[in-house]
Scaffold this motif. Structure first.
Motif, PDB file in Angstrom:
ATOM      1  N   GLY A  70       0.881  -1.122   0.108  1.00 27.08           N
ATOM      2  CA  GLY A  70       0.069   0.099   0.151  1.00 27.08           C
ATOM      3  C   GLY A  70       0.883   1.319   0.006  1.00 27.08           C
ATOM      4  O   GLY A  70       0.455   2.234  -0.633  1.00 27.08           O
ATOM      5  N   GLY A  71       1.955   1.305   0.783  1.00 26.97           N
ATOM      6  CA  GLY A  71       2.667   2.428   0.771  1.00 26.97           C
ATOM      7  C   GLY A  71       3.455   2.925  -0.428  1.00 26.97           C
ATOM      8  O   GLY A  71       3.605   3.967  -1.040  1.00 26.97           O
ATOM      9  N   GLN A  73       2.293   1.903  -3.404  1.00 27.22           N
ATOM     10  CA  GLN A  73       1.425   2.021  -4.564  1.00 27.22           C
ATOM     11  C   GLN A  73       0.946   3.677  -4.217  1.00 27.22           C
ATOM     12  O   GLN A  73       0.871   4.474  -5.074  1.00 27.22           O
ATOM     13  CB  GLN A  73       0.182   1.251  -4.398  1.00 27.22           C
ATOM     14  N   TRP A  74       0.944   4.093  -2.809  1.00 31.82           N
ATOM     15  CA  TRP A  74       0.654   5.241  -2.535  1.00 31.82           C
ATOM     16  C   TRP A  74       1.656   6.404  -3.395  1.00 31.82           C
ATOM     17  O   TRP A  74       1.539   7.232  -3.803  1.00 31.82           O
ATOM     18  CB  TRP A  74       0.425   5.596  -0.992  1.00 31.82           C
ATOM     19  N   SER A  77       1.615   6.496  -6.883  1.00 33.76           N
ATOM     20  CA  SER A  77       0.347   7.483  -7.286  1.00 33.76           C
ATOM     21  C   SER A  77      -0.485   6.334  -8.254  1.00 33.76           C
ATOM     22  O   SER A  77      -0.976   6.372  -9.091  1.00 33.76           O
ATOM     23  CB  SER A  77       0.702   8.715  -8.028  1.00 33.76           C
ATOM     24  N   GLY A  79      -1.888   3.418  -6.290  1.00 32.47           N
ATOM     25  CA  GLY A  79      -2.766   2.647  -5.449  1.00 32.47           C
ATOM     26  C   GLY A  79      -4.084   3.139  -5.327  1.00 32.47           C
ATOM     27  O   GLY A  79      -4.636   3.891  -5.972  1.00 32.47           O
ATOM     28  N   CYS A  80      -5.050   2.304  -4.641  1.00 30.84           N
ATOM     29  CA  CYS A  80      -6.609   2.824  -4.389  1.00 30.84           C
ATOM     30  C   CYS A  80      -6.544   4.160  -3.796  1.00 30.84           C
ATOM     31  O   CYS A  80      -7.366   4.778  -4.185  1.00 30.84           O
ATOM     32  CB  CYS A  80      -7.272   1.787  -3.417  1.00 30.84           C
ATOM     33  N   ASP A  81      -5.850   4.606  -2.797  1.00 34.37           N
ATOM     34  CA  ASP A  81      -5.745   5.656  -2.071  1.00 34.37           C
ATOM     35  C   ASP A  81      -4.382   6.458  -2.210  1.00 34.37           C
ATOM     36  O   ASP A  81      -3.647   6.996  -1.470  1.00 34.37           O
ATOM     37  CB  ASP A  81      -5.976   5.565  -0.560  1.00 34.37           C
ATOM     38  N   ALA A  82      -4.042   6.563  -3.638  1.00 26.36           N
ATOM     39  CA  ALA A  82      -2.930   7.213  -3.987  1.00 26.36           C
ATOM     40  C   ALA A  82      -2.437   8.586  -3.741  1.00 26.36           C
ATOM     41  O   ALA A  82      -3.721   9.274  -3.830  1.00 26.36           O
ATOM     42  CB  ALA A  82      -2.536   6.697  -5.531  1.00 26.36           C
ATOM     43  N   GLN A  83      -1.316   9.030  -3.574  1.00 25.23           N
ATOM     44  CA  GLN A  83      -0.928  10.287  -3.454  1.00 25.23           C
ATOM     45  C   GLN A  83      -1.167  10.876  -4.964  1.00 25.23           C
ATOM     46  O   GLN A  83      -0.918  10.177  -5.991  1.00 25.23           O
ATOM     47  CB  GLN A  83       0.474  10.621  -2.923  1.00 25.23           C
TER      48      GLN A  83
END
Length: 173
Positions: A70-71, A73-74, A77, A79-83
């Protein structure tokens, strides 16, 4: 190659190199540092986030599959909750903000121990005389920057814009 330089703490960006040395020496890295080194790998060096994720999985003592994936992918940019893709950490300003006196940098980069505070975050900006006074030669005792952050930021933004355009074109077909 860029990935090896990142893994081996020889990017020339003190905050990246200190964080990567901390990881190698202790198996741990603070979350803020994880975000900074991930952003640098993905958006400055333009390397697939999965390479960094794999390296962290092999190196972190506190590895957690979901948090690690998750980190990364974030940071990339993706992931599901990406920066937002346009948020690209500047390693120098991040270093100045979170280690203003350079204590963390000096702990893990002893070659920069005598570097003045005003240059600890970007030692390549020191003149030859300043380097001599700090008993430091950029390119010999400590590497110069592997890449220019501003140039790489522009490249990353262009790649994201192209991907967005291609995705939009495919959606409209």
């Amino acid at each position: 190659d860029y990935f090896d330089a990142w893994c081996n703490a020889s990017t020339g960006y003190p905050i990246i190199d200190a964080a990567m040395r901390q990881l190698k020496q202790t198996g741990y890295m603070h979350n803020r540092l994880r975000m900074i080194v991930a952003s640098f790998l993905v958006k400055d060096l333009l390397i697939d986030w999965r390479w960094g994720e794999r390296y962290f999985a092999e190196t972190l003592n506190d590895f957690d599959l979901a948090a690690n994936n998750g980190g990364w992918q974030w940071a990339a940019s993706t992931g599901c909750d990406a920066q937002p893709y346009f948020r690209i950490f500047n390693p120098v300003t991040q270093s100045q903000r979170f280690d203003p006196d350079g204590r963390f940098l000096r702990r893990y980069l002893p070659e920069l121990a005598q570097c003045p505070d005003e240059h600890i975050h970007a030692p390549w900006l020191m003149s030859s005389a300043q380097q001599f006074a700090a008993n430091l030669r950029i390119g010999h005792d400590y590497p110069g920057p592997l890449v220019d952050h501003a140039t790489q930021r522009a490249k990353a933004l262009a790649l994201f814009a192209q991907a967005k355009k291609e995705n939009s074109s495919e959606s409209n077909s």
